[in-house]
Write a protein that holds these residues in place. Sequence first.
Motif, PDB file in Angstrom:
ATOM      1  N   VAL A 115      -1.092  -0.586   1.114  1.00 43.03           N
ATOM      2  CA  VAL A 115      -0.312   0.361   0.772  1.00 43.03           C
ATOM      3  C   VAL A 115       1.238   0.037   1.084  1.00 43.03           C
ATOM      4  N   GLY A 116       1.599  -0.717   2.124  1.00 43.42           N
ATOM      5  CA  GLY A 116       2.771  -1.144   2.488  1.00 43.42           C
ATOM      6  C   GLY A 116       2.948  -2.350   1.274  1.00 43.42           C
ATOM      7  N   TRP A 117       2.245  -2.719   0.630  1.00 42.78           N
ATOM      8  CA  TRP A 117       2.378  -3.763  -0.662  1.00 42.78           C
ATOM      9  C   TRP A 117       2.862  -3.113  -1.828  1.00 42.78           C
ATOM     10  N   LEU A 118       2.665  -1.915  -1.989  1.00 42.69           N
ATOM     11  CA  LEU A 118       2.876  -1.405  -3.313  1.00 42.69           C
ATOM     12  C   LEU A 118       4.283  -1.242  -3.890  1.00 42.69           C
ATOM     13  N   LEU A 119       5.213  -0.763  -2.849  1.00 44.29           N
ATOM     14  CA  LEU A 119       6.730  -0.785  -3.478  1.00 44.29           C
ATOM     15  C   LEU A 119       7.119  -2.481  -3.943  1.00 44.29           C
ATOM     16  N   PRO A 120       6.874  -3.532  -2.942  1.00 40.26           N
ATOM     17  CA  PRO A 120       7.137  -4.767  -3.214  1.00 40.26           C
ATOM     18  C   PRO A 120       6.589  -5.099  -4.526  1.00 40.26           C
ATOM     19  N   LEU A 121       5.241  -4.650  -4.752  1.00 39.74           N
ATOM     20  CA  LEU A 121       4.580  -5.226  -5.976  1.00 39.74           C
ATOM     21  C   LEU A 121       5.373  -4.580  -7.233  1.00 39.74           C
ATOM     22  N   VAL A 122       5.680  -3.373  -7.212  1.00 43.57           N
ATOM     23  CA  VAL A 122       6.381  -2.705  -8.356  1.00 43.57           C
ATOM     24  C   VAL A 122       7.465  -3.485  -8.468  1.00 43.57           C
TER      25      VAL A 122
END
Lengths: 72, 363
Positions: free
Chosen positions: B161-168
């Motif tokens: 969940v915490g990775w989603l914005l960095p991945l975006v």
Amino acid sequence: MSQTVDARGLSCPQPVLLTLEALQKSNQGQLTVLVDTDTSKENVLRAAASQGWQEAGVQEQGGEYRITLTKG
Amino acid sequence: MAAWGNISATRTGIIAVGAILGVLAPVLQKLGNPGNMGICVACFERDIAGGVGLHRAAVVQYIRPEIIGFVVGALISAYIFKEFRARAGSAPIVRFILGFFAMVGALVFLGCPWRALFRLAAGDGNAIFGLLGLVAGIGIGVLFLKNGYNLGRSQTTYAAVGWLLPLVMLGFLILMLLFPQIPDKELNTILFYSVKGPGSQHAPLLISLVLGLFIGIICQRSRFCTMGAFRDLLLFRQIHLLSGLIALLVTAFVTNLVLSQFKPGFENQPVAHTMQLWNFGGMVLAGLAFALAGGCPGRQLFMAGEGDGDAAIFALGMIVGAAFSHNFLMASSPKGVGEYGIVAVFIGLIVCLGIGFTMRQKI
């Protein structure tokens, strides 16, 4: 009488607000604060120090911190 | 109490970080970023919204690598120092709306709090009204905090969940590499690139990205926050974060002098207007929204990088807010406020006050 403030999951500045409220109510003795981020831990310790409270230990368990503060 | 194990979060640390930011932003401007906009989180997110075509304001379209760097740098820092904590679920829809109106307000002023400081440090007197508005908005937020306002607890969740914005953000970077800017062309297949105006002015991609990563790392570690600086002063009489902000202002001023970027005055300042009531009013709205959401736009990106899914939602709210600001004629331009900018400020204030008055759950 030892009190506990549970500030886990709360965002800035709630952990500090709750801690200060509890510190001002008891004025001396022991207070335990539970937080779950490093930022909250630092902020709680900084706020406690500004009120003349001492850190009597920080225990980490599963990404959470149990901060013990004392005064008097 | 030896530094609580984190030197960058001490008084010296926060001052050093502020001082570094104050040098880097004017340098980024020298390297190509727009006037008094070496770093501006609101403007850069607005440019990203334009770069991916969410709005079609031709002069402000460019995927800003600095923003990508802020989020990914904070993620790297959080992993190195074992501070990554995936968490989410503290009233996400409210955070989205707060991000939306924070951006609406910031674009009426033309800048986030960081840019307000950089504008002031370059001699733009209009920024004074923006900063006064910011403090006033945060002051209103402090009153709500004193009366029990909070958005409830977040929950620990999956690391992914915490990775989603960095991945975006990494996705945006990959798109930039797949569809790079073509000189004098507004569009490469799917990405928009301004050919004139602030969106066309940018430092080389690699430099923007590397400095963004570096800033993401030092700000994650130091918890630098421009909103927190004023909030903590008003709420706790604490000057910890404020000392970093003042260091930023001082070094930015000196760096601008050295680079011949200091031009005092009110008229004809770069990407700024002189309608002072709305420089003030826009930032009252932005300051209130930041205070209710618990962080300035930069801090929200750094928190998103360390796993805070609610901060990520706030950032996405800002990007969507930027798109609406331009599509609905709410954003200002150097000519003055947009056709619907003033009414947007009032609507935003009503919404934010409503949030402040109605969300006081007992913790």
